[in-house]
Enzyme design. Structure first.
Site, PDB file in Angstrom:
ATOM      1  N   CYS A   1      16.059  -2.485   1.767  1.00  0.00           N
ATOM      2  CA  CYS A   1      15.471  -1.714   2.887  1.00  0.00           C
ATOM      3  C   CYS A   1      16.251  -1.890   4.186  1.00  0.00           C
ATOM      4  O   CYS A   1      16.193  -1.041   5.069  1.00  0.00           O
ATOM      5  CB  CYS A   1      14.022  -2.113   3.099  1.00  0.00           C
ATOM      6  SG  CYS A   1      13.036  -1.859   1.624  1.00  0.00           S
TER       7      CYS A   1
ATOM      8  N   HIS B   1      12.096   1.274   9.626  1.00  0.00           N
ATOM      9  CA  HIS B   1      12.156   1.537   8.183  1.00  0.00           C
ATOM     10  C   HIS B   1      10.762   1.948   7.730  1.00  0.00           C
ATOM     11  O   HIS B   1       9.761   1.332   8.111  1.00  0.00           O
ATOM     12  CB  HIS B   1      12.608   0.257   7.459  1.00  0.00           C
ATOM     13  CG  HIS B   1      12.285   0.275   6.005  1.00  0.00           C
ATOM     14  ND1 HIS B   1      12.687   1.303   5.170  1.00  0.00           N
ATOM     15  CD2 HIS B   1      11.577  -0.588   5.226  1.00  0.00           C
ATOM     16  CE1 HIS B   1      12.247   1.062   3.957  1.00  0.00           C
ATOM     17  NE2 HIS B   1      11.569  -0.082   3.955  1.00  0.00           N
TER      18      HIS B   1
ATOM     19  N   ASN C   1       8.471   5.532   0.707  1.00  0.00           N
ATOM     20  CA  ASN C   1       9.465   4.544   1.128  1.00  0.00           C
ATOM     21  C   ASN C   1      10.759   4.821   0.361  1.00  0.00           C
ATOM     22  O   ASN C   1      10.809   4.671  -0.855  1.00  0.00           O
ATOM     23  CB  ASN C   1       8.916   3.147   0.817  1.00  0.00           C
ATOM     24  CG  ASN C   1       9.868   2.018   1.187  1.00  0.00           C
ATOM     25  OD1 ASN C   1      11.051   2.241   1.396  1.00  0.00           O
ATOM     26  ND2 ASN C   1       9.345   0.813   1.241  1.00  0.00           N
TER      27      ASN C   1
HETATM   28  O1  UT7 Z   1      10.100  -1.602   1.950  1.00  0.00           O
HETATM   29  C1  UT7 Z   1      10.131  -2.967   1.752  1.00  0.00           C
HETATM   30  C2  UT7 Z   1       9.019  -3.617   2.405  1.00  0.00           C
HETATM   31  N1  UT7 Z   1       7.786  -3.296   1.740  1.00  0.00           N
HETATM   32  C3  UT7 Z   1       6.659  -3.467   2.380  1.00  0.00           C
HETATM   33  O2  UT7 Z   1       6.670  -3.818   3.530  1.00  0.00           O
HETATM   34  C4  UT7 Z   1       5.369  -3.235   1.639  1.00  0.00           C
HETATM   35  C5  UT7 Z   1       4.346  -4.241   2.099  1.00  0.00           C
HETATM   36  N2  UT7 Z   1       3.079  -4.201   1.352  1.00  0.00           N
HETATM   37  C6  UT7 Z   1       2.268  -3.120   1.339  1.00  0.00           C
HETATM   38  O3  UT7 Z   1       2.599  -2.084   1.861  1.00  0.00           O
HETATM   39  C7  UT7 Z   1       0.913  -3.282   0.700  1.00  0.00           C
HETATM   40  O4  UT7 Z   1       0.705  -4.616   0.355  1.00  0.00           O
HETATM   41  C8  UT7 Z   1       0.691  -2.373  -0.542  1.00  0.00           C
HETATM   42  C9  UT7 Z   1       0.579  -0.927  -0.106  1.00  0.00           C
HETATM   43  C10 UT7 Z   1       1.830  -2.539  -1.512  1.00  0.00           C
HETATM   44  C11 UT7 Z   1      -0.580  -2.743  -1.273  1.00  0.00           C
HETATM   45  O5  UT7 Z   1      -1.684  -2.650  -0.395  1.00  0.00           O
HETATM   46  P1  UT7 Z   1      -2.733  -3.836  -0.304  1.00  0.00           P
HETATM   47  O6  UT7 Z   1      -3.731  -3.430   0.699  1.00  0.00           O
HETATM   48  O7  UT7 Z   1      -1.970  -5.095  -0.035  1.00  0.00           O
HETATM   49  O8  UT7 Z   1      -3.408  -3.810  -1.723  1.00  0.00           O
HETATM   50  P2  UT7 Z   1      -3.415  -4.942  -2.872  1.00  0.00           P
HETATM   51  O9  UT7 Z   1      -2.082  -5.046  -3.512  1.00  0.00           O
HETATM   52  O10 UT7 Z   1      -4.034  -6.183  -2.336  1.00  0.00           O
HETATM   53  O11 UT7 Z   1      -4.411  -4.296  -3.905  1.00  0.00           O
HETATM   54  C12 UT7 Z   1      -5.801  -4.054  -3.580  1.00  0.00           C
HETATM   55  C13 UT7 Z   1      -6.480  -3.426  -4.771  1.00  0.00           C
HETATM   56  C14 UT7 Z   1      -6.260  -4.181  -6.070  1.00  0.00           C
HETATM   57  O12 UT7 Z   1      -7.445  -4.067  -6.818  1.00  0.00           O
HETATM   58  P3  UT7 Z   1      -8.507  -5.293  -6.843  1.00  0.00           P
HETATM   59  O13 UT7 Z   1      -7.748  -6.473  -7.368  1.00  0.00           O
HETATM   60  O14 UT7 Z   1      -8.952  -5.464  -5.449  1.00  0.00           O
HETATM   61  O15 UT7 Z   1      -9.574  -4.789  -7.777  1.00  0.00           O
HETATM   62  C15 UT7 Z   1      -5.177  -3.397  -6.747  1.00  0.00           C
HETATM   63  O16 UT7 Z   1      -5.228  -3.515  -8.158  1.00  0.00           O
HETATM   64  O17 UT7 Z   1      -5.958  -2.109  -4.979  1.00  0.00           O
HETATM   65  C16 UT7 Z   1      -5.519  -1.990  -6.342  1.00  0.00           C
HETATM   66  N3  UT7 Z   1      -4.375  -1.096  -6.363  1.00  0.00           N
HETATM   67  C17 UT7 Z   1      -4.486   0.248  -6.463  1.00  0.00           C
HETATM   68  N4  UT7 Z   1      -5.548   1.056  -6.559  1.00  0.00           N
HETATM   69  C18 UT7 Z   1      -5.322   2.365  -6.623  1.00  0.00           C
HETATM   70  C19 UT7 Z   1      -3.051  -1.416  -6.263  1.00  0.00           C
HETATM   71  N5  UT7 Z   1      -2.323  -0.298  -6.300  1.00  0.00           N
HETATM   72  C20 UT7 Z   1      -3.188   0.732  -6.418  1.00  0.00           C
HETATM   73  C21 UT7 Z   1      -3.007   2.128  -6.490  1.00  0.00           C
HETATM   74  N6  UT7 Z   1      -4.095   2.897  -6.590  1.00  0.00           N
HETATM   75  N7  UT7 Z   1      -1.791   2.706  -6.458  1.00  0.00           N
END
Ligand code: UT7
Length: 336
Positions: free
Chosen positions: A115, A263, A293
């Site tokens: 990135c 980014h 992204n």
């Molecule tokens: O470009 C390089 C740098 N990258 C970044 O900076 C990305 C940084 N991280 C993020 O943007 C976020 O952490 C994400 C968008 C990747 C994820 O969001 P989050 O709010 O951290 O969600 P999470 O991973 O904690 O997941 C929450 C819930 C989980 O379910 P449970 O365990 O609470 O039942 C996941 O299984 O959301 C679920 N989940 C989804 N649900 C529907 C994960 N992905 C999805 C999805 N659709 N696509």
């Protein structure tokens, strides 16, 4: 010593639009979750077999940037290509661009900083121009993510985020040292290398032959892995630090910023930074809604669109800032 300046910008994205609803047909996800957590509405995916690759997209973006720069391809003295999704394991796409653009045998450097790749690439180009070694340097950021994503529910936390596309900039010698690229700032913290990574195939742990031999349907090692919350927490800290570092190096204040082009990792990260620095909506450029992204391509695509929309103008203080896998992060301070 000469400053360098951006004299041409271009971008290219594949035509095929993939909406959040489209993704919900192949995995357990939904538009509300994706928009709420990331701000993404749609992204572009190369349709398999239609010929576009990381290199060809980069070439298309580069042609536009070169034309807008008002120079000939043979005026390019050096090529820098940033990507994490090269056409081949080796050689990298830099030489393929030299070939496809029909440029004379100039040097071509491949940057592997994910990135932050475009920011690293700009920094390299800036140093070459400042030293007087080269006059015109082509910097490309391009990614074809979609063919390597796990498009099942198992991979949804990563796959919904990433999109395909390319952006390019031509850097050239500025006439003075008051305008152009004022400074660049680069960092890394390899301690967290595996927190956002694609481990295999690699010579370190598992090569292609191991993957084929094991034929393990549960093997996830050849799909990208991201510890989302950990990456998010580090991103907001490092973005803030490296923007401040750039401002302080030039005796500037946050209030001097005319346009921040971060980014495009997650709209929530951009909004966090905007709020922290008390910037208005017209001081931060976001287009993650439309493209997801695109890793090394995200800053040049965003910068090109900001410039096309008249949001980056002569005399503006423009900051580019990136954070991602490595971890690597960096910023570029530009007086446009
Ligand atoms: O470009 C390089 C740098 N990258 C970044 O900076 C990305 C940084 N991280 C993020 O943007 C976020 O952490 C994400 C968008 C990747 C994820 O969001 P989050 O709010 O951290 O969600 P999470 O991973 O904690 O997941 C929450 C819930 C989980 O379910 P449970 O365990 O609470 O039942 C996941 O299984 O959301 C679920 N989940 C989804 N649900 C529907 C994960 N992905 C999805 C999805 N659709 N696509």
């Amino acid at each position: 010593m000469y400053n360098s300046k951006i004299i041409g910008l271009g971008h290219y994205v594949p035509e095929n639009v993939v909406t959040n609803d489209d993704l919900s047909k192949v995995m357990d996800t939904n538009d509300a979750w994706i928009q709420e957590r990331t701000g993404i509405k749609e992204r572009r995916h190369v349709v398999k077999g239609d010929g576009d690759t990381t290199t060809t997209m980069g070439v298309k973006a580069a042609k536009i940037a070169i034309e807008r720069a008002g120079i000939d391809k043979d005026d390019i003295d050096f090529i820098v290509f940033a990507t994490l999704s090269p056409d081949y394991y080796f050689p990298g796409p830099g030489v393929l661009v030299q070939r496809d653009l029909g440029i004379k045998t100039v040097g071509a450097l491949d940057v592997r900083n994910q990135c932050s790749g475009f920011v690293y690439g700009i920094s390299v180009a800036d140093q070459y121009i400042k030293s007087g070694m080269y006059k015109n340097v082509l910097v490309i950021g391009s990614e074809l993510h979609s063919h390597g994503l796990d498009m099942t529910t198992r991979g949804r936390s990563v796959s919904v985020i990433f999109g395909d596309g390319a952006g390019a900039a031509v850097l050239s010698r500025a006439e003075d040292n008051e305008t152009g690229i004022l400074s660049t700032h680069l960092h890394s913290e390899g301690q967290h290398a595996e927190e956002l990574s694609l481990i295999a195939p690699g010579m370190g742990k598992r090569w292609v032959t191991d993957i084929i031999e094991e034929a393990d349907p549960n093997d996830e090692s050849y799909f990208p892995y991201m510890n989302g919350q950990f990456v998010f927490k580090n991103a907001v800290v490092r973005f803030s630090e490296v923007i401040m570092e750039g401002l302080q190096a030039n005796n500037l204040e946050v209030s001097d910023i005319d346009m921040l082009v971060p980014h495009q990792a997650n709209l929530r990260i951009s909004q966090f930074i905007q709020k922290k620095f008390k910037l208005n909506d017209d001081q931060v450029f976001n287009n993650i809604m439309n493209y997801g992204n695109t890793t090394a391509a995200s800053i040049p695509i965003a910068l090109t669109e900001a410039w096309e929309q008249g949001k980056v103008k002569k005399g503006d203080l423009v900051i580019l800032a990136a954070f991602g896998s490595g971890f690597t992060w960096g910023s570029v301070v530009i007086k446009w």
